[in-house]
Design a protein around this motif. Structure first.
Motif, PDB file in Angstrom:
ATOM      1  N   ARG A  85       8.087 -12.428   6.042  1.00 41.39           N
ATOM      2  CA  ARG A  85       7.977 -11.000   6.374  1.00 41.39           C
ATOM      3  C   ARG A  85       7.643 -10.154   5.150  1.00 41.39           C
ATOM      4  O   ARG A  85       6.851  -9.216   5.224  1.00 41.39           O
ATOM      5  N   LYS A  86       8.273 -10.503   4.025  1.00 41.35           N
ATOM      6  CA  LYS A  86       8.003  -9.766   2.781  1.00 41.35           C
ATOM      7  C   LYS A  86       6.531  -9.911   2.394  1.00 41.35           C
ATOM      8  O   LYS A  86       5.887  -8.968   1.945  1.00 41.35           O
ATOM      9  N   CYS A  87       6.020 -11.112   2.568  1.00 43.04           N
ATOM     10  CA  CYS A  87       4.619 -11.362   2.257  1.00 43.04           C
ATOM     11  C   CYS A  87       3.731 -10.524   3.179  1.00 43.04           C
ATOM     12  O   CYS A  87       2.770  -9.892   2.730  1.00 43.04           O
ATOM     13  N   LEU A  88       4.088 -10.500   4.462  1.00 32.97           N
ATOM     14  CA  LEU A  88       3.323  -9.689   5.418  1.00 32.97           C
ATOM     15  C   LEU A  88       3.340  -8.214   5.017  1.00 32.97           C
ATOM     16  O   LEU A  88       2.323  -7.517   5.121  1.00 32.97           O
ATOM     17  N   GLU A  89       4.494  -7.760   4.531  1.00 31.52           N
ATOM     18  CA  GLU A  89       4.582  -6.366   4.087  1.00 31.52           C
ATOM     19  C   GLU A  89       3.591  -6.095   2.959  1.00 31.52           C
ATOM     20  O   GLU A  89       2.965  -5.035   2.905  1.00 31.52           O
ATOM     21  N   GLU A  90       3.479  -7.071   2.038  1.00 26.99           N
ATOM     22  CA  GLU A  90       2.527  -6.894   0.927  1.00 26.99           C
ATOM     23  C   GLU A  90       1.098  -6.820   1.447  1.00 26.99           C
ATOM     24  O   GLU A  90       0.300  -6.007   0.986  1.00 26.99           O
ATOM     25  N   PHE A  91       0.772  -7.672   2.414  1.00 26.47           N
ATOM     26  CA  PHE A  91      -0.571  -7.627   3.014  1.00 26.47           C
ATOM     27  C   PHE A  91      -0.812  -6.270   3.665  1.00 26.47           C
ATOM     28  O   PHE A  91      -1.886  -5.687   3.537  1.00 26.47           O
ATOM     29  N   ASP A  92       0.216  -5.787   4.383  1.00 32.20           N
ATOM     30  CA  ASP A  92       0.068  -4.500   5.072  1.00 32.20           C
ATOM     31  C   ASP A  92      -0.143  -3.369   4.080  1.00 32.20           C
ATOM     32  O   ASP A  92      -0.951  -2.465   4.301  1.00 32.20           O
ATOM     33  N   LYS A  93       0.579  -3.433   2.953  1.00 31.59           N
ATOM     34  CA  LYS A  93       0.395  -2.396   1.935  1.00 31.59           C
ATOM     35  C   LYS A  93      -0.991  -2.510   1.307  1.00 31.59           C
ATOM     36  O   LYS A  93      -1.632  -1.508   1.019  1.00 31.59           O
ATOM     37  N   LEU A  94      -1.417  -3.754   1.108  1.00 34.16           N
ATOM     38  CA  LEU A  94      -2.711  -3.988   0.464  1.00 34.16           C
ATOM     39  C   LEU A  94      -3.842  -3.331   1.256  1.00 34.16           C
ATOM     40  O   LEU A  94      -4.699  -2.660   0.686  1.00 34.16           O
ATOM     41  N   ILE A  95      -3.849  -3.518   2.569  1.00 34.37           N
ATOM     42  CA  ILE A  95      -4.943  -2.912   3.346  1.00 34.37           C
ATOM     43  C   ILE A  95      -4.611  -1.504   3.810  1.00 34.37           C
ATOM     44  O   ILE A  95      -5.449  -0.833   4.404  1.00 34.37           O
ATOM     45  N   GLY A  96      -3.381  -1.052   3.537  1.00 34.90           N
ATOM     46  CA  GLY A  96      -3.040   0.321   3.890  1.00 34.90           C
ATOM     47  C   GLY A  96      -2.548   0.473   5.316  1.00 34.90           C
ATOM     48  O   GLY A  96      -2.525   1.570   5.857  1.00 34.90           O
ATOM     49  N   ARG A  97      -2.169  -0.653   5.942  1.00 35.59           N
ATOM     50  CA  ARG A  97      -1.568  -0.578   7.267  1.00 35.59           C
ATOM     51  C   ARG A  97      -0.241   0.194   7.169  1.00 35.59           C
ATOM     52  O   ARG A  97       0.126   0.917   8.065  1.00 35.59           O
ATOM     53  N   THR A  98       0.443  -0.001   6.038  1.00 37.09           N
ATOM     54  CA  THR A  98       1.581   0.862   5.715  1.00 37.09           C
ATOM     55  C   THR A  98       1.314   1.464   4.335  1.00 37.09           C
ATOM     56  O   THR A  98       0.672   0.834   3.506  1.00 37.09           O
ATOM     57  N   PHE A  99       1.785   2.679   4.131  1.00 42.88           N
ATOM     58  CA  PHE A  99       1.517   3.331   2.840  1.00 42.88           C
ATOM     59  C   PHE A  99       2.518   4.450   2.641  1.00 42.88           C
ATOM     60  O   PHE A  99       3.158   4.904   3.580  1.00 42.88           O
ATOM     61  N   SER A 100       2.655   4.889   1.404  1.00 45.43           N
ATOM     62  CA  SER A 100       3.511   6.039   1.108  1.00 45.43           C
ATOM     63  C   SER A 100       2.626   7.148   0.545  1.00 45.43           C
ATOM     64  O   SER A 100       1.518   6.883   0.076  1.00 45.43           O
ATOM     65  N   ASP A 101       3.129   8.363   0.594  1.00 41.85           N
ATOM     66  CA  ASP A 101       2.388   9.484   0.006  1.00 41.85           C
ATOM     67  C   ASP A 101       2.159   9.251  -1.477  1.00 41.85           C
ATOM     68  O   ASP A 101       1.093   9.563  -2.006  1.00 41.85           O
ATOM     69  N   ASP A 102       3.190   8.682  -2.126  1.00 43.66           N
ATOM     70  CA  ASP A 102       3.066   8.403  -3.565  1.00 43.66           C
ATOM     71  C   ASP A 102       1.876   7.509  -3.851  1.00 43.66           C
ATOM     72  O   ASP A 102       1.103   7.747  -4.772  1.00 43.66           O
ATOM     73  N   LEU A 103       1.758   6.461  -3.028  1.00 43.01           N
ATOM     74  CA  LEU A 103       0.659   5.519  -3.239  1.00 43.01           C
ATOM     75  C   LEU A 103      -0.673   6.239  -3.059  1.00 43.01           C
ATOM     76  O   LEU A 103      -1.585   6.112  -3.888  1.00 43.01           O
ATOM     77  N   LEU A 104      -0.786   7.017  -1.980  1.00 43.84           N
ATOM     78  CA  LEU A 104      -2.050   7.735  -1.739  1.00 43.84           C
ATOM     79  C   LEU A 104      -2.332   8.690  -2.890  1.00 43.84           C
ATOM     80  O   LEU A 104      -3.473   8.808  -3.348  1.00 43.84           O
ATOM     81  N   ASN A 105      -1.275   9.369  -3.362  1.00 41.83           N
ATOM     82  CA  ASN A 105      -1.481  10.296  -4.487  1.00 41.83           C
ATOM     83  C   ASN A 105      -2.026   9.560  -5.701  1.00 41.83           C
ATOM     84  O   ASN A 105      -2.936  10.041  -6.368  1.00 41.83           O
ATOM     85  N   THR A 106      -1.461   8.386  -5.982  1.00 46.70           N
ATOM     86  CA  THR A 106      -1.929   7.628  -7.146  1.00 46.70           C
ATOM     87  C   THR A 106      -3.388   7.230  -6.966  1.00 46.70           C
ATOM     88  O   THR A 106      -4.203   7.374  -7.878  1.00 46.70           O
ATOM     89  N   ILE A 107      -3.702   6.717  -5.794  1.00 44.63           N
ATOM     90  CA  ILE A 107      -5.071   6.234  -5.578  1.00 44.63           C
ATOM     91  C   ILE A 107      -6.064   7.391  -5.646  1.00 44.63           C
ATOM     92  O   ILE A 107      -7.060   7.334  -6.366  1.00 44.63           O
ATOM     93  N   PHE A 108      -5.766   8.457  -4.915  1.00 44.62           N
ATOM     94  CA  PHE A 108      -6.779   9.508  -4.804  1.00 44.62           C
ATOM     95  C   PHE A 108      -6.822  10.432  -6.016  1.00 44.62           C
ATOM     96  O   PHE A 108      -7.797  11.157  -6.202  1.00 44.62           O
ATOM     97  N   SER A 109      -5.770  10.386  -6.857  1.00 44.75           N
ATOM     98  CA  SER A 109      -5.818  11.238  -8.049  1.00 44.75           C
ATOM     99  C   SER A 109      -6.893  10.762  -9.021  1.00 44.75           C
ATOM    100  O   SER A 109      -7.306  11.492  -9.907  1.00 44.75           O
ATOM    101  N   ASN A 110      -7.349   9.515  -8.841  1.00 43.55           N
ATOM    102  CA  ASN A 110      -8.449   9.016  -9.683  1.00 43.55           C
ATOM    103  C   ASN A 110      -9.800   9.588  -9.267  1.00 43.55           C
ATOM    104  O   ASN A 110     -10.747   9.581 -10.033  1.00 43.55           O
ATOM    105  N   PHE A 111      -9.883  10.006  -8.024  1.00 45.59           N
ATOM    106  CA  PHE A 111     -11.152  10.492  -7.497  1.00 45.59           C
ATOM    107  C   PHE A 111     -11.489  11.843  -8.106  1.00 45.59           C
ATOM    108  O   PHE A 111     -10.633  12.503  -8.695  1.00 45.59           O
ATOM    109  N   CYS A 112     -12.735  12.274  -7.905  1.00 50.25           N
ATOM    110  CA  CYS A 112     -13.051  13.626  -8.323  1.00 50.25           C
ATOM    111  C   CYS A 112     -12.852  14.551  -7.125  1.00 50.25           C
ATOM    112  O   CYS A 112     -12.775  14.111  -5.987  1.00 50.25           O
ATOM    113  N   VAL A 113     -12.775  15.851  -7.409  1.00 51.82           N
ATOM    114  CA  VAL A 113     -12.718  16.836  -6.338  1.00 51.82           C
ATOM    115  C   VAL A 113     -14.073  16.785  -5.634  1.00 51.82           C
ATOM    116  O   VAL A 113     -15.103  16.679  -6.276  1.00 51.82           O
TER     117      VAL A 113
END
Ligand SMILES: Nc1nc2c(c(=O)[nH]1)N(C=O)[C@@H](CNc1ccc(C(=O)N[C@@H](CCC(=O)O)C(=O)O)cc1)CN2
Ligand SMILES: Nc1nc2c(ncn2[C@@H]2O[C@H](COP(=O)(O)OP(=O)(O)OP(=O)(O)O)[C@@H](O)[C@H]2O)c(=O)[nH]1
Ligand SMILES: [K+]
Ligand SMILES: [Mg+2]
Length: 450
Positions: free
Chosen positions: A420-448
């Motif tokens: 199950r833990k492994c499945l959770e990692e897969f889900d996070k990897l493709i974004g099936r589950t995500f947190s706001d923090d994660l999205l903030n980190t990813i998208f803060s690299n982008f430009c406006v």
């Protein structure tokens, strides 16, 4: 009148073309009010707007013509973001694009956050997280190869592979759970479960190994310049970068912090790190610098071990040698313009003068040969970010635990926790589950505007 609290506004806008003068500028507006706001500014009144059709109009705000533009309306969900959206193609140029954006803001939009258009596309299920990351990599790509890998990911390459692995794991989990729920009725073949799980683990391991290469190709090869003080490391960095980047003096211990530069050498993109000379010291600042040098050694794909031909191989060199010899290092004897006090090490060395430039072309050739062994071996991976790489590593760790548990005969309900833990990692990897923090980190690299 609606209250003017920008944070409550759902409709956002940004300039999507690069800052500076250009032939055409692109301004985008996204959200429920976007059509209404743009229609207010259009010189022509069009009652039944056709979506994804190009309109040629003037934009007018406060009785002033802002610009003559082309624009396209998109209706949710048929847009890049999946929301209502309008793209405005105005004249390029800092002032014009800003005036168009200003007019949108004054009429009810707010400024977009970094990567917010792509974030909306993700939240609306238009793209998964890996695809979102690949859009960033496409924009940032520094070589044709890097672009190719990122483009494959945009088309879902890694995401599909992970989905498949996820399915396989879910099947295994289902088999295990049936046997937990009906222990008397279902006879479970532990060997078969082990083999199936191992097959998934092998595929994940392969992705991790290939992943390092994908990272090299998409972010660059990390090269650390390491050695005792005053061997000419900073002089060499400046020489390789064709730029006076690091301070050079004849005082040992000049470089305190890690100094980085990026450059293409024979078609390979390098991130070069000049480091503080390593020696025993009581100076607290120099100590921190040396700790940082040692960290760079661990992160590097290749290490240039810079030795001083005027001093020969000293105890200080021996100390460093012991720390780097298990890594991918290249001995570089510097200052051969003055002296030739050179010792052979286990690996063939190269002789240069960072000061005069002698031997630098050969050094570049050697460096590229050495890293080509890494980046051209094996399959190309679709892993393009450290986030993806690390998620795969964690996933592998759980699979490995589960396999070890099976081997020593642990109960299936314990094994299923790791799965199950492994499945959770897969889900996070493709974004099936995500947190706001994660999205903030990813998208803060982008430009406006992306
Ligand atoms: N003008 C413009 N060019 C662009 C983009 C953009 O947003 N606008 N892109 C931004 O990255 C890239 C292309 N990606 C895009 C992805 C989806 C849609 C889109 O409208 N999708 C709709 C319709 C799909 C269809 O009919 O094929 C949808 O998904 O429903 C547009 C561009 C590069 N070029
Ligand atoms: N003759 C000669 N002198 C060199 C060469 N490369 C560097 N130097 C000199 O060696 C001294 C030290 O050079 P740096 O580049 O500061 O050496 P470093 O390894 O970065 O030194 P730290 O940052 O203090 O560890 C300077 O006086 C340079 O001009 C070379 O190839 N030949
Ligand atoms: K120095
Ligand atoms: Mg230095």
């Amino acid at each position: 009148m609606k209250e003017d609290v920008s944070l409550e506004r759902e409709t956002f806008a940004a300039i999507s073309s690069p800052v500076g003068t250009g032939a055409i500028g692109v301004v985008r507006i996204n959200g429920p009010e976007s059509h209404k706001i743009v229609k207010k500014l259009m010189s022509k009144r069009i009652d039944d707007i056709k979506y994804r059709m190009v309109y040629h109009v003037e934009l007018i705000s406060e009785n002033q013509i802002i610009d003559e533009v082309n624009l396209v309306f998109y209706k949710a969900p048929n847009s890049f973001t999946g929301d209502d959206m309008v793209e405005i193609y105005c004249h390029g140029g800092v002032i014009v694009t800003r005036k168009v954006l200003d007019a949108l803001i004054r009429n009810g939009a707010r400024l977009a956050e970094r990567g917010e258009f792509t974030r909306r596309a993700f939240l609306n299920g238009k793209i998964n997280l890996i695809e979102a990351e690949s859009i960033y990599r496409i924009i940032e790509a520094k070589s044709e190869k890097a672009l190719k890998i990122a483009m494959q990911n945009l088309k879902g390459a890694l995401g599909k592979e992970i989905e498949e692995l996820r399915e396989e794991l879910l099947n295994i989990l289902a088999e295990i759970e049936v046997s937990i729920d009906y222990p008397d009725d279902i006879e479970i073949d532990e060997n078969k479960i082990y083999m199936k799980l191992e097959a998934v683990a092998i595929k994940v391991k392969k992705k991790i190994l290939e992943g390092r290469k994908g990272l090299h190709l998409s972010t660059g090869v990390v090269m650390a310049i390491v050695g005792k003080p005053n061997t000419g490391k900073s002089t060499l960095l400046n020489r390789l970068l064709y730029e006076d980047r690091a301070i050079v003096t004849d005082i040992p211990g000049t470089t305190r912090d890690v100094i980085k530069g990026e450059i293409d050498i024979r078609g390979v993109h390098f991130i070069i790190a000049d480091t503080a000379g390593i020696r025993k010291t009581e100076d607290p600042i120099e100590k921190i610098g040396i700790e940082r040098s040692i960290k760079e050694i661990q992160k590097a794909d290749i290490i240039l071990f810079v030795l001083d031909a005027t001093t020969g191989f000293t105890n200080e060199d021996e100390y460093i040698y012991e720390r780097i010899k298990s890594y991918n290092y290249l001995p570089v004897w510097n200052k051969i313009d003055t002296n030739n006090n050179i010792k052979e090490l286990e690996i063939p060395h190269i002789e240069i003068s960072a000061l005069t430039g002698k031997g630098i072309r050969e050094l570049e050739k050697k460096i590229v040969e050495r890293v080509k062994e890494i980046i051209e071996s094996g399959e190309t991976s679709h892993v393009i970010t450290y986030r993806q790489y690390e998620a795969l590593q964690r996933a592998y760790k759980y699979l490995d635990n589960a396999l070890k548990g099976l081997k020593i005969g642990l109960e299936f309900d314990v094994i299923s926790i790791d799965i199950r833990k492994c499945l959770e990692e897969f889900d996070k990897l493709i974004g099936r589950t995500f947190s706001d923090d994660l999205l903030n980190t990813i998208f803060s690299n982008f430009c406006v505007g992306k």
